[in-house]
Design an enzyme around this catalytic site. Structure first.
Site, mmCIF file in Angstrom:
data_model
loop_
_atom_site.group_PDB
_atom_site.id
_atom_site.type_symbol
_atom_site.label_atom_id
_atom_site.label_comp_id
_atom_site.label_asym_id
_atom_site.label_seq_id
_atom_site.Cartn_x
_atom_site.Cartn_y
_atom_site.Cartn_z
ATOM 1 C CB SER A 1 -6.215 18.344 -1.865
ATOM 2 O OG SER A 1 -5.464 19.492 -1.588
ATOM 3 C CG HIS B 1 -1.472 18.081 -4.346
ATOM 4 N ND1 HIS B 1 -1.687 17.243 -3.274
ATOM 5 C CD2 HIS B 1 -2.497 18.978 -4.331
ATOM 6 C CE1 HIS B 1 -2.785 17.607 -2.630
ATOM 7 N NE2 HIS B 1 -3.295 18.652 -3.251
ATOM 8 C CG ASP B 2 -2.810 18.801 -10.251
ATOM 9 O OD1 ASP B 2 -3.425 19.181 -9.238
ATOM 10 O OD2 ASP B 2 -2.588 19.531 -11.231
ATOM 11 C CG ASP C 1 1.148 15.389 -2.973
ATOM 12 O OD1 ASP C 1 1.606 16.546 -2.916
ATOM 13 O OD2 ASP C 1 -0.005 15.087 -2.619
ATOM 14 N NE ARG D 1 -5.235 27.313 -11.174
ATOM 15 C CZ ARG D 1 -5.661 26.193 -10.629
ATOM 16 N NH1 ARG D 1 -5.680 26.074 -9.313
ATOM 17 N NH2 ARG D 1 -6.093 25.200 -11.374
#
Length: 400
Positions: A151, A361-362, A328, A221
């Site tokens: 990232s 994405h994680d 992602d 968040r």
């Protein structure tokens, strides 16, 4: 228990001012870092790990007395793991402007002897890489075996290859992009507005008022977390399940009846997001969040070359490993392919892996046999190069 066992953070102070791309300078700053493994006699086996938005120098291992405090990439780094600390000297560094010990907005401004707050200078990926180079210099490392990051960390790895081409031999950039799309900048801006419109923000000088803009941080968040997960992962983990507390029904009972309220938490996904927001607001600094999302926004190495990404990589000499994940959608495989094309345009050594993973994405933080297999093979290659060099067989050299 982490295979590395207990680790300890270290700090290094720098008296020489760090010039920033904004035109400002950062004076009398400190960098927090951790190291794992041993530096070989030739100082040729060092690997720098660059962190993403809300991570830190605590990459692997655990702190004594903190059983939950495992490093954020511990599944990748350690003895016998893909980045094997029996073969490599691994460095994790916390960047300036973050909130995990390196000089940032909560630290005293030497000019005023008050916390920087909103007066902390704007930083960029390039500034961070410059600071990392100074740390490597202080550690006596003239050339890194590799720089790796996911990232925002991947952006730093790419910047190393362009800005200091003779200082690294391999660049490993994971789940990243050559710049942010307009949609990504939009997500960051909504998160920032949530923070700056919190009544407790006080123009960024909330510490002087004895408060923290936790409401804004929670929402920021929550927004971010939505973008880190794929739709498939959200559906599999939560679906449309209602919280058991709503009706007293058993978990997973799709037939339970909602209360039809506009403000209470009804769905499991709502509960999950609020939990993530609450947890984040307890440990992350609001000004650091504003700074780091801007770091993401500003990264665009092609801009200085008329938008030509290939020209931006013209000075690069490293060998590249680029990795993306099919689900992602924030840093899509298409963005990684842009990087690969630019590297191939320069006839550079590049390998590209597009991993079919459901996590979004994680995925770069999670266990995936194919993903870790790619990294294990890459680091095996690097280790063999180091071994060949130590036996006078070529393949690597230290460049002053």
């Amino acid at each position: 228990m982490s295979a590395l066992g207990h680790v300890k953070p270290q700090s290094m102070a720098f008296a020489q001012a760090l010039p920033l791309r904004s035109g400002s300078v950062l004076r009398d700053y400190t960098l927090m870092y951790e190291t794992y493994g041993a530096l070989n006699a030739a100082r040729s086996n060092a690997v720098l790990v660059c962190h993403a938005l809300n991570a830190s120098h605590h990459v692997a291992g655990r702190y004594e007395g903190d059983p939950k405090g495992t490093g954020w990439w511990d599944n990748l780094i350690g003895p016998g793991k893909p980045l094997d600390t029996d073969r490599f000297f691994v460095i994790g560094v916390n960047n300036p402007g973050s909130c995990f010990g390196s000089t940032g907005p909560t630290h005293l401004n030497p000019a005023t002897q008050q916390p920087y707050g909103a007066d902390f200078p704007v930083v960029t990926v390039e500034d961070w890489v410059d600071a990392q180079v100074r740390l490597c210099d202080a550690l006596g490392i003239e050339q890194l075996a590799a720089v790796i990051g996911g990232s925002l960390g991947g952006m730093q790895a790419l910047c190393w290859a362009m800005r200091y081409p003779q200082r690294l031999r391999h660049c490993i950039a994971i789940a990243t992009a050559p710049n942010l799309s307009a949609q990504n900048i939009a997500f960051n801006e909504v998160a920032r507005r949530a923070i700056v419109t919190d009544p407790d923000f006080h123009g960024g000088h909330y510490l002087a008022h004895g408060v923290v803009p936790k409401r804004g941080l929670r929402v920021a968040r929550m927004i971010g977390h939505i973008t880190y997960l794929s739709d498939d992962t959200m559906e599999a983990k939560f679906g449309r399940s209602l919280r058991a507390a709503v009706s007293g029904a058993a978990d997973g009972d799709a037939g339970r009846t909602p209360r039809y309220t506009t403000q209470d938490i009804e769905f499991e996904i709502e509960s999950y997001l609020r939990y993530q927001g609450d947890k984040f607001s307890e440990y992350f600094d609001a000004n650091s969040y504003l700074l780091i999302t801007r770091v993401l926004d500003y990264f665009d190495p092609a801009r200085e070359h008329g938008g030509d990404l290939s020209a931006a990589f013209a000075s690069a000499t490293a060998k590249f490993q680029i990795i993306s994940f099919t689900t992602d959608w924030r840093f899509s495989p298409g963005r990684s392919r842009e990087i690969v094309k630019a590297l191939l345009d320069n006839r550079l050594d590049v390998s590209y892996a597009e991993i079919a993973a459901p996590h979004g994405h994680d995925a770069f933080l999670l266990d995936d046999a194919r993903y870790h297999g790619v990294l294990r093979a890459r680091f095996d290659r690097i280790a063999r190069e180091i071994e060949a060099s130590s036996h006078g067989l070529g393949g690597m050299r230290i460049v002053p």
